[in-house]
Design a protein around this motif. Sequence first.
Motif, PDB file in Angstrom:
ATOM      1  N   GLU A  70     -13.414   0.209   9.574  1.00  0.00           N
ATOM      2  CA  GLU A  70     -12.602   0.386  10.777  1.00  0.00           C
ATOM      3  C   GLU A  70     -11.248  -0.296  10.635  1.00  0.00           C
ATOM      4  O   GLU A  70     -10.207   0.279  10.993  1.00  0.00           O
ATOM      5  CB  GLU A  70     -13.352  -0.182  11.983  1.00  0.00           C
ATOM      6  CG  GLU A  70     -12.623  -0.019  13.305  1.00  0.00           C
ATOM      7  CD  GLU A  70     -13.419  -0.585  14.474  1.00  0.00           C
ATOM      8  OE1 GLU A  70     -12.861  -0.662  15.584  1.00  0.00           O
ATOM      9  OE2 GLU A  70     -14.598  -0.954  14.289  1.00  0.00           O
ATOM     10  N   ARG A  71     -11.229  -1.509  10.099  1.00  0.00           N
ATOM     11  CA  ARG A  71      -9.969  -2.236   9.949  1.00  0.00           C
ATOM     12  C   ARG A  71      -9.045  -1.544   8.940  1.00  0.00           C
ATOM     13  O   ARG A  71      -7.830  -1.419   9.187  1.00  0.00           O
ATOM     14  CB  ARG A  71     -10.250  -3.673   9.511  1.00  0.00           C
ATOM     15  CG  ARG A  71      -8.997  -4.513   9.259  1.00  0.00           C
ATOM     16  CD  ARG A  71      -8.111  -4.600  10.500  1.00  0.00           C
ATOM     17  NE  ARG A  71      -6.858  -5.269  10.219  1.00  0.00           N
ATOM     18  CZ  ARG A  71      -6.615  -6.550  10.567  1.00  0.00           C
ATOM     19  NH1 ARG A  71      -7.544  -7.264  11.185  1.00  0.00           N
ATOM     20  NH2 ARG A  71      -5.453  -7.105  10.280  1.00  0.00           N
ATOM     21  N   LEU A  72      -9.608  -1.072   7.847  1.00  0.00           N
ATOM     22  CA  LEU A  72      -8.766  -0.419   6.837  1.00  0.00           C
ATOM     23  C   LEU A  72      -8.222   0.909   7.332  1.00  0.00           C
ATOM     24  O   LEU A  72      -7.098   1.293   6.980  1.00  0.00           O
ATOM     25  CB  LEU A  72      -9.540  -0.246   5.531  1.00  0.00           C
ATOM     26  CG  LEU A  72      -9.990  -1.539   4.851  1.00  0.00           C
ATOM     27  CD1 LEU A  72     -10.555  -1.249   3.468  1.00  0.00           C
ATOM     28  CD2 LEU A  72      -8.859  -2.553   4.760  1.00  0.00           C
ATOM     29  N   ARG A  73      -9.001   1.613   8.149  1.00  0.00           N
ATOM     30  CA  ARG A  73      -8.466   2.818   8.783  1.00  0.00           C
ATOM     31  C   ARG A  73      -7.264   2.457   9.652  1.00  0.00           C
ATOM     32  O   ARG A  73      -6.247   3.149   9.638  1.00  0.00           O
ATOM     33  CB  ARG A  73      -9.539   3.502   9.628  1.00  0.00           C
ATOM     34  CG  ARG A  73     -10.551   4.297   8.834  1.00  0.00           C
ATOM     35  CD  ARG A  73      -9.929   5.564   8.252  1.00  0.00           C
ATOM     36  NE  ARG A  73      -9.381   6.414   9.293  1.00  0.00           N
ATOM     37  CZ  ARG A  73      -8.153   6.948   9.280  1.00  0.00           C
ATOM     38  NH1 ARG A  73      -7.329   6.702   8.269  1.00  0.00           N
ATOM     39  NH2 ARG A  73      -7.754   7.713  10.265  1.00  0.00           N
ATOM     40  N   ALA A  74      -7.378   1.372  10.415  1.00  0.00           N
ATOM     41  CA  ALA A  74      -6.274   0.938  11.264  1.00  0.00           C
ATOM     42  C   ALA A  74      -5.074   0.515  10.430  1.00  0.00           C
ATOM     43  O   ALA A  74      -3.919   0.640  10.867  1.00  0.00           O
ATOM     44  CB  ALA A  74      -6.717  -0.215  12.162  1.00  0.00           C
ATOM     45  N   ASP A  75      -5.333   0.025   9.215  1.00  0.00           N
ATOM     46  CA  ASP A  75      -4.245  -0.380   8.315  1.00  0.00           C
ATOM     47  C   ASP A  75      -3.569   0.808   7.640  1.00  0.00           C
ATOM     48  O   ASP A  75      -2.574   0.628   6.929  1.00  0.00           O
ATOM     49  CB  ASP A  75      -4.776  -1.330   7.232  1.00  0.00           C
ATOM     50  CG  ASP A  75      -5.132  -2.706   7.778  1.00  0.00           C
ATOM     51  OD1 ASP A  75      -4.729  -3.029   8.913  1.00  0.00           O
ATOM     52  OD2 ASP A  75      -5.825  -3.463   7.064  1.00  0.00           O
ATOM     53  N   GLY A  76      -4.122   2.004   7.813  1.00  0.00           N
ATOM     54  CA  GLY A  76      -3.485   3.197   7.276  1.00  0.00           C
ATOM     55  C   GLY A  76      -4.119   3.779   6.028  1.00  0.00           C
ATOM     56  O   GLY A  76      -3.601   4.749   5.461  1.00  0.00           O
ATOM     57  N   TYR A  77      -5.234   3.232   5.593  1.00  0.00           N
ATOM     58  CA  TYR A  77      -5.914   3.775   4.426  1.00  0.00           C
ATOM     59  C   TYR A  77      -6.736   5.010   4.771  1.00  0.00           C
ATOM     60  O   TYR A  77      -7.273   5.118   5.880  1.00  0.00           O
ATOM     61  CB  TYR A  77      -6.887   2.739   3.842  1.00  0.00           C
ATOM     62  CG  TYR A  77      -6.260   1.600   3.090  1.00  0.00           C
ATOM     63  CD1 TYR A  77      -5.947   1.718   1.744  1.00  0.00           C
ATOM     64  CD2 TYR A  77      -6.020   0.376   3.712  1.00  0.00           C
ATOM     65  CE1 TYR A  77      -5.399   0.655   1.035  1.00  0.00           C
ATOM     66  CE2 TYR A  77      -5.479  -0.692   3.019  1.00  0.00           C
ATOM     67  CZ  TYR A  77      -5.166  -0.540   1.679  1.00  0.00           C
ATOM     68  OH  TYR A  77      -4.629  -1.588   0.989  1.00  0.00           O
ATOM     69  N   ARG A  78      -6.866   5.923   3.812  1.00  0.00           N
ATOM     70  CA  ARG A  78      -7.976   6.856   3.805  1.00  0.00           C
ATOM     71  C   ARG A  78      -9.162   6.088   3.233  1.00  0.00           C
ATOM     72  O   ARG A  78      -9.023   5.404   2.216  1.00  0.00           O
ATOM     73  CB  ARG A  78      -7.698   8.059   2.899  1.00  0.00           C
ATOM     74  CG  ARG A  78      -6.567   8.963   3.368  1.00  0.00           C
ATOM     75  CD  ARG A  78      -6.458  10.177   2.446  1.00  0.00           C
ATOM     76  NE  ARG A  78      -6.151   9.809   1.065  1.00  0.00           N
ATOM     77  CZ  ARG A  78      -7.004   9.856   0.054  1.00  0.00           C
ATOM     78  NH1 ARG A  78      -8.245  10.279   0.238  1.00  0.00           N
ATOM     79  NH2 ARG A  78      -6.633   9.517  -1.168  1.00  0.00           N
ATOM     80  N   MET A  80       0.844  -1.195   0.000  1.00  0.00           N
ATOM     81  CA  MET A  80       0.000   0.000   0.000  1.00  0.00           C
ATOM     82  C   MET A  80       0.879   1.244   0.000  1.00  0.00           C
ATOM     83  O   MET A  80       1.777   1.386   0.816  1.00  0.00           O
ATOM     84  CB  MET A  80      -0.896   0.002   1.243  1.00  0.00           C
ATOM     85  CG  MET A  80      -1.835   1.180   1.327  1.00  0.00           C
ATOM     86  SD  MET A  80      -2.704   1.247   2.907  1.00  0.00           S
ATOM     87  CE  MET A  80      -1.353   1.681   4.011  1.00  0.00           C
ATOM     88  N   SER A  81       0.608   2.143  -0.949  1.00  0.00           N
ATOM     89  CA  SER A  81       1.381   3.370  -0.992  1.00  0.00           C
ATOM     90  C   SER A  81       0.913   4.319   0.098  1.00  0.00           C
ATOM     91  O   SER A  81      -0.207   4.233   0.595  1.00  0.00           O
ATOM     92  CB  SER A  81       1.216   4.039  -2.368  1.00  0.00           C
ATOM     93  OG  SER A  81      -0.118   4.416  -2.586  1.00  0.00           O
ATOM     94  N   GLU A  82       1.784   5.249   0.469  1.00  0.00           N
ATOM     95  CA  GLU A  82       1.444   6.204   1.512  1.00  0.00           C
ATOM     96  C   GLU A  82       0.217   7.015   1.092  1.00  0.00           C
ATOM     97  O   GLU A  82       0.109   7.464  -0.049  1.00  0.00           O
ATOM     98  CB  GLU A  82       2.625   7.130   1.773  1.00  0.00           C
ATOM     99  CG  GLU A  82       2.426   8.076   2.943  1.00  0.00           C
ATOM    100  CD  GLU A  82       3.650   8.929   3.207  1.00  0.00           C
ATOM    101  OE1 GLU A  82       3.589   9.760   4.121  1.00  0.00           O
ATOM    102  OE2 GLU A  82       4.649   8.767   2.483  1.00  0.00           O
ATOM    103  N   ASN A  83      -0.722   7.192   2.028  1.00  0.00           N
ATOM    104  CA  ASN A  83      -1.956   7.938   1.798  1.00  0.00           C
ATOM    105  C   ASN A  83      -2.887   7.274   0.781  1.00  0.00           C
ATOM    106  O   ASN A  83      -3.776   7.912   0.238  1.00  0.00           O
ATOM    107  CB  ASN A  83      -1.671   9.372   1.335  1.00  0.00           C
ATOM    108  CG  ASN A  83      -1.010  10.204   2.408  1.00  0.00           C
ATOM    109  OD1 ASN A  83      -1.367  10.115   3.572  1.00  0.00           O
ATOM    110  ND2 ASN A  83      -0.031  10.994   2.012  1.00  0.00           N
ATOM    111  N   SER A  84      -2.682   5.973   0.521  1.00  0.00           N
ATOM    112  CA  SER A  84      -3.553   5.268  -0.409  1.00  0.00           C
ATOM    113  C   SER A  84      -4.983   5.269   0.116  1.00  0.00           C
ATOM    114  O   SER A  84      -5.231   5.172   1.315  1.00  0.00           O
ATOM    115  CB  SER A  84      -3.067   3.833  -0.595  1.00  0.00           C
ATOM    116  OG  SER A  84      -3.873   3.142  -1.525  1.00  0.00           O
ATOM    117  N   ALA A  85      -5.938   5.384  -0.806  1.00  0.00           N
ATOM    118  CA  ALA A  85      -7.347   5.407  -0.432  1.00  0.00           C
ATOM    119  C   ALA A  85      -7.996   4.065  -0.706  1.00  0.00           C
ATOM    120  O   ALA A  85      -7.624   3.349  -1.647  1.00  0.00           O
ATOM    121  CB  ALA A  85      -8.073   6.501  -1.206  1.00  0.00           C
ATOM    122  N   ALA A  86      -8.982   3.729   0.110  1.00  0.00           N
ATOM    123  CA  ALA A  86      -9.796   2.545  -0.094  1.00  0.00           C
ATOM    124  C   ALA A  86     -11.247   2.963  -0.183  1.00  0.00           C
ATOM    125  O   ALA A  86     -11.699   3.835   0.562  1.00  0.00           O
ATOM    126  CB  ALA A  86      -9.600   1.543   1.044  1.00  0.00           C
TER     127      ALA A  86
END
Length: 238
Positions: free
Chosen positions: A22-30, A1-7
């Motif tokens: 919630e999980r994807l937010r914890a994984d660092g996604y927008r 996942m690239s930095e600031n990648s969106a889901a």
Amino acid sequence: MSENSAAIVSGGARGIGAAIVERLRADGYRVASLDLEVPPQPREGVLDLVCDISDAAQVAAAVERAASGPGPIGALVHCAAYQRIAAFETLDRDVWDRTFGVNVTGGANLVRAVLPGMREAGAGRIVMITSSSQFAPPPMMAHYIASKGALTGLVRALATELGPLGITINAVAPGLTATAHALADVPAEHFAAVRERQAIGRTGQPADIAAVVSFALSDDAAFMTGQTLLVDGGESRI
């Protein structure tokens, strides 16, 4: 996942979809959630958008908004679903059409909308939430099961087309899960009967599904595509 990648997560306002957000937010996604409703309280780091995913124009507009932030759209999760219990013989045609419109056409609309950006980036992860009911079909759900089977076929076919572009696509198939909707509508004795058939003797939780989605979107899953990952406690074994 690239930095600031969106889901993008369809059906992200509640239930399994909310757990995935919630999980994807914890994984660092927008994260952008596309749903017919938005949660009563804003969610930090989540762009909640009202969107009927069966409408391609609404999906295109929502994806354009989600793509306006920093970083590319690196992940798509299609979790929204329409489900009504009805016998096939008496099934209303509008229920059939709505089931396929949301579950299948909605998934196709989402992929079409994110594909140009993923193609340009040369990378992307897509997950379609299907259902373990395909493998042990209960009564009164023929239309729903048919739609999830069609969605599984779409995953398998698109894996062939998208793989050369650096994009993976997989299905995650939950069993009966303790969402607020299921707990309100499904009798307790049915939950108990399902637990008896499972290898793992507890009811599945939304976080169980979100964890597998997280894996399927991760770099660790880079060599996996076109697959169905069953998350049903071993009720189905294929």
